[in-house]
Design an enzyme around this catalytic site. Structure first.
Site, PDB file in Angstrom:
ATOM      1  N   ASP A  81      31.662  73.135 -85.163  1.00 40.39           N
ATOM      2  CA  ASP A  81      30.571  74.373 -84.965  1.00 40.39           C
ATOM      3  C   ASP A  81      29.991  74.722 -86.054  1.00 40.39           C
ATOM      4  OD1 ASP A  81      31.635  74.081 -82.321  1.00 40.39           O
ATOM      5  OD2 ASP A  81      32.051  75.576 -82.135  1.00 40.39           O
ATOM      6  N   HIS A 118      35.558  73.215 -86.757  1.00 37.54           N
ATOM      7  CA  HIS A 118      34.343  73.873 -87.803  1.00 37.54           C
ATOM      8  C   HIS A 118      33.922  73.161 -88.605  1.00 37.54           C
ATOM      9  CE1 HIS A 118      36.032  77.009 -85.158  1.00 37.54           C
ATOM     10  NE2 HIS A 118      34.473  77.275 -85.218  1.00 37.54           N
TER      11      HIS A 118
END
Length: 371
Positions: A186, A331
Site C-alpha cells: 500500500d 507497505h
C-alpha cells in the site's frame, strides 16, 4: 370503547415519538450532570452510539437539550453526506430521502422527487458549525431518514435502528480451496522501497498487487509503469490517502475518480479493486464504492510493517496467520528511510517459506477469479 380515527392515530404516534425523544435527551443530559459535568461543559465528549447494534464512537455535545453529533456520523447509518457552500447547508441523501439542513436555521429544505421541487421542512434545533465541522441534532436528522432513535435505561446507551438491511462488501481473503496467496503493498509508488520490492519480486518470479495513491503516481509515473510492465496488479488507494469516514461523500468520489484517471493516464488501466486508507470505511462509503463498480479489498494477514517491525517479526506474523486464499498486507510508503526495512528483509523469506509449504503467489485479481 371509543374508536380512534386514522388521523388521531397518527397524531398519537407523533406525540409518543416526541415524548421518547425528549426522554432520550433528558437522560443524556442527566448522565452529563450526574457525572459532575454541566451540559455546556460536556461539549465534545466522546461516546458510542449503536447503529443497528454496532457501536460507533462519536464526538458530541448538547445544545438546547439536543444531542449534537458531526454530520458525517450519519455516513455510519448509510446516509450520503455533503456540504453545499452556497447555502451553508449539510445535504443528506438516503434512498428516496433527500434534504438540506442549513447551519443556524431551524428548518430544512426537503426535495420532493415526485415534483422535483424543494419544500420547507422542520427541525427542532439548528445545525451549528464549530472549527469547520458541521454538527446536527441526531434524533431529528435520523428521524427524517426513517430511522428510530432510542435510549436504553439499563446500559445508558443511545441506539439507532436504520430499518435497513446491510450487506458487507468487504473482501478479506480468497477461496480456501487452493493454496493461493496474494502479496499486497500500500501507499506507493515511491523511489526508495518500491524498487527494492520490485527487484525481489522479479528475482523470485512472483507477482504482487500494489494499492496505489494518486498523487504518488503523479510524482513517480515511471515507477508506476514499471509495476505494470513487470506483471503486477494495481488497485485504487485514493488520491491523497484520507480516512474516508472523515470526508464528505462527494470528496470520496473525487478521491477515487482522480486516482482512476491518473492510473489510466500513466498505465492505460482502470482497475476495479480499491482498498480504503487505514481500512476505515462507513456503511455509506461501502455502498457508494460498490455502485461505482469497485471490489473492496481488505486483508487476512496484517504484518504491521508500518510500525517498524523487523523482518523476523514480520515473518512470525505471516507464519502465524497465513491460510489458503490469504491476502497479506504490507507497505511501500514514502517515509523515513529505515521504517520499512523489515518489509524488504522479510519479503524473500516469506516467498521462500510459503512456496516450500505449497503456496502459489498470485495477484488479487487472479485470487478472486479463482473463487
Amino acid at each position: 370503547m371509543e374508536k380512534t380515527t386514522p388521523s388521531e392515530g397518527r397524531n398519537k404516534k407523533k406525540q409518543i415519538e416526541r415524548t421518547v425523544t425528549l426522554l432520550v435527551i433528558l437522560l443524556i443530559s442527566f448522565s452529563a450532570f450526574t457525572a459532575g459535568v454541566s451540559a455546556e461543559e460536556s461539549s465534545f465528549s466522546e461516546a458510542p452510539v449503536f447503529v443497528d447494534g454496532k457501536p460507533v464512537t462519536t464526538k458530541y455535545f448538547l445544545k438546547e437539550g439536543h444531542l449534537m453529533v458531526p454530520a458525517l456520523f450519519m455516513k455510519h447509518a448509510g446516509a450520503r453526506v455533503d456540504w453545499n457552500e452556497e447555502y451553508q447547508s449539510v445535504v443528506f441523501r438516503l434512498g428516496d430521502v433527500h434534504f438540506a439542513a442549513p447551519v443556524n436555521k431551524k428548518f430544512t429544505d426537503d426535495f420532493d422527487r415526485r415534483t422535483s421541487t424543494w419544500k420547507r421542512g422542520t427541525i427542532l434545533t439548528a445545525p451549528v458549525m464549530h472549527n469547520g465541522i458541521a454538527y446536527v441534532p441526531l434524533a431529528d436528522v435520523a428521524r427524517k431518514m426513517g430511522m428510530t432513535v432510542s435510549y436504553n435505561f439499563d446500559s445508558h446507551r443511545t441506539f439507532i435502528n436504520t430499518h435497513r438491511n446491510t450487506v458487507s462488501r468487504r473482501i478479506a481473503a480468497g477461496s480456501s480451496r487452493q493454496k493461493l496467496v496474494a502479496l499486497t503493498f500500500d501507499d506507493g509508488p515511491e523511489s526508495h522501497y518500491t524498487p527494492q520490492i520490485l527487484d525481489i519480486l522479479k528475482e523470485k518470479g512472483v507477482p504482487a498487487t500494489f494499492f496505489v495513491v494518486g498523487r504518488q503516481i503523479q510524482r513517480h509515473p515511471e515507477m508506476m509503469r514499471r509495476i505494470i510492465n513487470e506483471g503486477h496488479g494495481a488497485g485504487n488507494h485514493t488520491w491523497s490517502h484520507p480516512s474516508l469516514p472523515d470526508i464528505m461523500t462527494n470528496n470520496v468520489v473525487a478521491e477515487v475518480r482522480n486516482t482512476q484517471n491518473e492510473l489510466a493516464r500513466v498505465t492505460g488501466r482502470r482497475p476495479d479493486l480499491i482498498r480504503p486508507p487505514y481500512g476505515a470505511i462507513t456503511r455509506s462509503d461501502e455502498q457508494l464504492l460498490y455502485e461505482l463498480g469497485f471490489r473492496q479489498i481488505f486483508w487476512s494477514v496484517d504484518t504491521l510493517d508500518w510500525t517498524g517491525l523487523t523482518g523476523e517479526q514480520i515473518l512470525a506474523i505471516v507464519r502465524r496467520d497465513i491460510t489458503p486464499g490469504g491476502i497479506i498486507l504490507q507497505h511501500n510508503i514514502e517515509t523515513s528511510p529505515d521504517l520499512l526495512q523489515g518489509t524488504v528483509d522479510a519479503l524473500p523469506r516469506i516467498i521462500d517459506e510459503l512456496q516450500v509449504k505449497g503456496y502459489k503467489f498470485v495477484t488479487v485479481q487472479t485470487l478472486l477469479d479463482q473463487q
